[in-house]
Design a protein around this motif. Sequence first.
Motif, PDB file in Angstrom:
ATOM      1  N   ASN A  56      88.009 -34.407  48.515  1.00 25.09           N
ATOM      2  CA  ASN A  56      87.038 -35.353  49.085  1.00 25.09           C
ATOM      3  C   ASN A  56      85.893 -34.669  49.825  1.00 25.09           C
ATOM      4  O   ASN A  56      84.763 -35.127  49.769  1.00 25.09           O
ATOM      5  N   LYS A  57      86.188 -33.545  50.539  1.00 23.39           N
ATOM      6  CA  LYS A  57      85.158 -32.945  51.404  1.00 23.39           C
ATOM      7  C   LYS A  57      84.884 -31.469  51.114  1.00 23.39           C
ATOM      8  O   LYS A  57      83.961 -30.892  51.681  1.00 23.39           O
ATOM      9  N   GLY A  58      85.756 -30.837  50.356  1.00 20.05           N
ATOM     10  CA  GLY A  58      85.556 -29.411  50.059  1.00 20.05           C
ATOM     11  C   GLY A  58      85.918 -28.505  51.215  1.00 20.05           C
ATOM     12  O   GLY A  58      85.661 -27.291  51.177  1.00 20.05           O
ATOM     13  N   ARG A  59      86.499 -29.065  52.262  1.00 20.68           N
ATOM     14  CA  ARG A  59      86.910 -28.238  53.404  1.00 20.68           C
ATOM     15  C   ARG A  59      88.072 -28.902  54.144  1.00 20.68           C
ATOM     16  O   ARG A  59      88.298 -30.107  54.000  1.00 20.68           O
ATOM     17  N   TYR A  60      88.794 -28.108  54.947  1.00 22.18           N
ATOM     18  CA  TYR A  60      89.941 -28.668  55.670  1.00 22.18           C
ATOM     19  C   TYR A  60      90.137 -27.931  56.989  1.00 22.18           C
ATOM     20  O   TYR A  60      90.035 -26.704  57.049  1.00 22.18           O
ATOM     21  N   THR A  61      90.371 -28.714  58.054  1.00 23.53           N
ATOM     22  CA  THR A  61      90.713 -28.132  59.347  1.00 23.53           C
ATOM     23  C   THR A  61      92.215 -28.260  59.528  1.00 23.53           C
ATOM     24  O   THR A  61      92.743 -29.375  59.584  1.00 23.53           O
ATOM     25  N   CYS A  62      92.891 -27.106  59.605  1.00 24.23           N
ATOM     26  CA  CYS A  62      94.357 -27.082  59.585  1.00 24.23           C
ATOM     27  C   CYS A  62      94.924 -27.055  61.004  1.00 24.23           C
ATOM     28  O   CYS A  62      94.400 -26.339  61.863  1.00 24.23           O
ATOM     29  N   PHE A  63      96.017 -27.798  61.243  1.00 30.98           N
ATOM     30  CA  PHE A  63      96.595 -27.837  62.595  1.00 30.98           C
ATOM     31  C   PHE A  63      97.670 -26.766  62.818  1.00 30.98           C
ATOM     32  O   PHE A  63      98.232 -26.658  63.898  1.00 30.98           O
ATOM     33  N   LEU A  64      97.985 -25.993  61.755  1.00 34.92           N
ATOM     34  CA  LEU A  64      98.892 -24.845  61.928  1.00 34.92           C
ATOM     35  C   LEU A  64      98.111 -23.559  61.701  1.00 34.92           C
ATOM     36  O   LEU A  64      97.110 -23.552  60.971  1.00 34.92           O
ATOM     37  N   LYS A  65      98.572 -22.456  62.284  1.00 31.92           N
ATOM     38  CA  LYS A  65      97.916 -21.159  62.074  1.00 31.92           C
ATOM     39  C   LYS A  65      98.004 -20.753  60.607  1.00 31.92           C
ATOM     40  O   LYS A  65      98.991 -21.089  59.928  1.00 31.92           O
ATOM     41  N   GLY A  66      97.009 -19.992  60.168  1.00 33.83           N
ATOM     42  CA  GLY A  66      96.902 -19.624  58.755  1.00 33.83           C
ATOM     43  C   GLY A  66      98.064 -18.825  58.214  1.00 33.83           C
ATOM     44  O   GLY A  66      98.295 -18.795  57.001  1.00 33.83           O
ATOM     45  N   ASP A  67      98.809 -18.134  59.071  1.00 33.92           N
ATOM     46  CA  ASP A  67      99.909 -17.286  58.579  1.00 33.92           C
ATOM     47  C   ASP A  67     101.288 -17.899  58.858  1.00 33.92           C
ATOM     48  O   ASP A  67     102.292 -17.197  58.896  1.00 33.92           O
ATOM     49  N   THR A  68     101.340 -19.238  59.030  1.00 30.86           N
ATOM     50  CA  THR A  68     102.621 -19.915  59.298  1.00 30.86           C
ATOM     51  C   THR A  68     103.330 -20.225  57.974  1.00 30.86           C
ATOM     52  O   THR A  68     102.904 -21.107  57.224  1.00 30.86           O
ATOM     53  N   TYR A  69     104.416 -19.520  57.720  1.00 37.77           N
ATOM     54  CA  TYR A  69     105.166 -19.747  56.475  1.00 37.77           C
ATOM     55  C   TYR A  69     106.203 -20.852  56.655  1.00 37.77           C
ATOM     56  O   TYR A  69     106.913 -20.884  57.661  1.00 37.77           O
ATOM     57  N   LEU A  70     106.259 -21.759  55.680  1.00 39.65           N
ATOM     58  CA  LEU A  70     107.292 -22.815  55.667  1.00 39.65           C
ATOM     59  C   LEU A  70     107.690 -23.088  54.216  1.00 39.65           C
ATOM     60  O   LEU A  70     106.888 -22.873  53.290  1.00 39.65           O
ATOM     61  N   ASP A  71     108.898 -23.599  54.028  1.00 39.92           N
ATOM     62  CA  ASP A  71     109.326 -24.003  52.687  1.00 39.92           C
ATOM     63  C   ASP A  71     108.684 -25.324  52.301  1.00 39.92           C
ATOM     64  O   ASP A  71     108.497 -26.197  53.160  1.00 39.92           O
ATOM     65  N   MET A  72     108.389 -25.462  51.019  1.00 43.90           N
ATOM     66  CA  MET A  72     107.765 -26.691  50.505  1.00 43.90           C
ATOM     67  C   MET A  72     108.354 -27.034  49.134  1.00 43.90           C
ATOM     68  O   MET A  72     108.960 -26.178  48.478  1.00 43.90           O
ATOM     69  N   MET A  73     108.099 -28.279  48.701  1.00 48.20           N
ATOM     70  CA  MET A  73     108.583 -28.728  47.396  1.00 48.20           C
ATOM     71  C   MET A  73     107.668 -29.847  46.883  1.00 48.20           C
ATOM     72  O   MET A  73     107.241 -30.699  47.666  1.00 48.20           O
ATOM     73  N   TYR A  74     107.386 -29.835  45.588  1.00 46.73           N
ATOM     74  CA  TYR A  74     106.566 -30.904  44.994  1.00 46.73           C
ATOM     75  C   TYR A  74     107.463 -32.111  44.714  1.00 46.73           C
ATOM     76  O   TYR A  74     108.648 -31.952  44.367  1.00 46.73           O
ATOM     77  N   MET A  75     106.892 -33.297  44.848  1.00 46.46           N
ATOM     78  CA  MET A  75     107.682 -34.531  44.759  1.00 46.46           C
ATOM     79  C   MET A  75     108.568 -34.629  43.511  1.00 46.46           C
ATOM     80  O   MET A  75     109.736 -35.036  43.633  1.00 46.46           O
ATOM     81  N   PRO A  76     108.090 -34.267  42.308  1.00 43.64           N
ATOM     82  CA  PRO A  76     108.998 -34.411  41.157  1.00 43.64           C
ATOM     83  C   PRO A  76     110.304 -33.637  41.342  1.00 43.64           C
ATOM     84  O   PRO A  76     111.378 -34.104  40.932  1.00 43.64           O
ATOM     85  N   ASP A  77     110.229 -32.473  41.983  1.00 42.87           N
ATOM     86  CA  ASP A  77     111.458 -31.715  42.238  1.00 42.87           C
ATOM     87  C   ASP A  77     112.313 -32.385  43.316  1.00 42.87           C
ATOM     88  O   ASP A  77     113.547 -32.358  43.249  1.00 42.87           O
ATOM     89  N   ALA A  78     111.661 -32.984  44.315  1.00 44.06           N
ATOM     90  CA  ALA A  78     112.417 -33.668  45.378  1.00 44.06           C
ATOM     91  C   ALA A  78     113.185 -34.860  44.794  1.00 44.06           C
ATOM     92  O   ALA A  78     114.346 -35.111  45.152  1.00 44.06           O
ATOM     93  N   LEU A  79     112.542 -35.589  43.874  1.00 45.49           N
ATOM     94  CA  LEU A  79     113.209 -36.737  43.236  1.00 45.49           C
ATOM     95  C   LEU A  79     114.405 -36.257  42.409  1.00 45.49           C
ATOM     96  O   LEU A  79     115.486 -36.849  42.428  1.00 45.49           O
TER      97      LEU A  79
END
Length: 318
Positions: A195-218
Motif C-alpha cells: 500500500n505505501k512502499g514503506r513500513y515502520t517496525c515496532f521490533l528491532k531489525g535483528d529480532t529473530y522469531l519463528d514464523m509460519m504461513y497460514m496454509p502450513d498452520a491449517l
Amino acid sequence: MRILITGALGQLGSELAPALRERYGVDNVIVTDIRTDSQSPAVLGGPFYTLDCRDGEALTRLVKKHRVQRIYHLAALLSATAEANPQKAWDINMNGLYAVLETARTEGCSVFTPSSIGAFGPGTPKEYTPQDTLQRPTTMYGVTKVTGELLCDYYHHRYGVDTRGVRFPGIISNVAPPGGGTTDYAVDIYYEAVNKGRYTCFLKGDTYLDMMYMPDALKAAMDLMEADPGRLRHRNAFNVTAMSFCPEEQAAYIRRHIPTFEIDYRIDPVRQAIANSWPNSLEDYAARVEWGWSPEYDLERMTADMLNTLKARQIKHS
Ligand code: AKB
C-alpha cells in the motif's frame, strides 16, 4: 466428524473454519465467536452461533444439540493485549479453556488447543529450542499457555480426554488480521509494502522469531487431530515451526519484489521485551516423527505468495 470452533472470527479461525467445512462438510462444522460479523465468510458459510466460551453451560448445550465430537478452542487474547490487561487475559484464556475441557470430559469430545512460542521464557535455550525444556515465561500470555498445556495433559491422563496442541509461532496470513500479538509486524509489513512502499517496525531489525504461513498452520491444526493416537508420545503441546527470520531479513526478501521498499524502526518497549524473552528458533523433531509434520512454505515462497495476493486484491479494488 462433527466439529465446533470457538473464537472462530480471529486470524486462525477465519481460515480454519472454511478449511474444516471443505474437509468435513458445511453442516458438520459449528462456528462460534463472542462477537458476530455479518460480512465474514466464517459466519455466512454455515452454522454460526455467538458464544462466550467461558459459559460452560451454553457450550455444553451447543455440543449436545449438534452432537459435536471435536472442539477447536481458538478463543484467547494474544501476547501484547494480554500484557496490557493481565487479569482479563487470565479470565479469558484460562476460564475459557477450563469450560471447554469440562464440556469435552462430560460429552466425550477431543480438543485442539493452540499453545505458542510464548510458552517459553528467557531461561529457555534460544536457538533450536527443544520440545522438552525449561518453560518459565515472564508474560501473562505465556503463563496462560504453560498452564493450558499442563491442564490439557491433565485432562488426558486423568479423564482420557483426547487433548492435542501445537506451540504455534507467529502466523502470517492475508485474510483476517492477527491483532494484539508480538509477531503482528510480520503480517503488517506486507500490507504496508504493497500500500505505501514503506513500513515502520515496532521490533528491532535483528529480532529473530519463528514464523509460519497460514496454509502450513491449517495443515498442522488438521493433521495433528487426524494423527494416530498410538504414535503420540507428546500431546500438549508440540513445537512446530516453518522459518525463523528478523525484520531486516524479511525486508530484504520484500525488496526482491519491490526494490524501493523501505523499513525504519520505532521500537515498542513492551513488545520488544516480549520478543526478547521468546526463542529465536524452535526445533520441531517430535512433531515430525510422531505425526509427520512438515511445512511447505519458507520465507521466500511465503513472501512471493503474500505480495502477489495483496497486489492482486489491490488491483481488483482500485
Ligand atoms: C503473539 O505474538 O502473541 C502470537 C503468538 C506467537 O503466540 N502471534
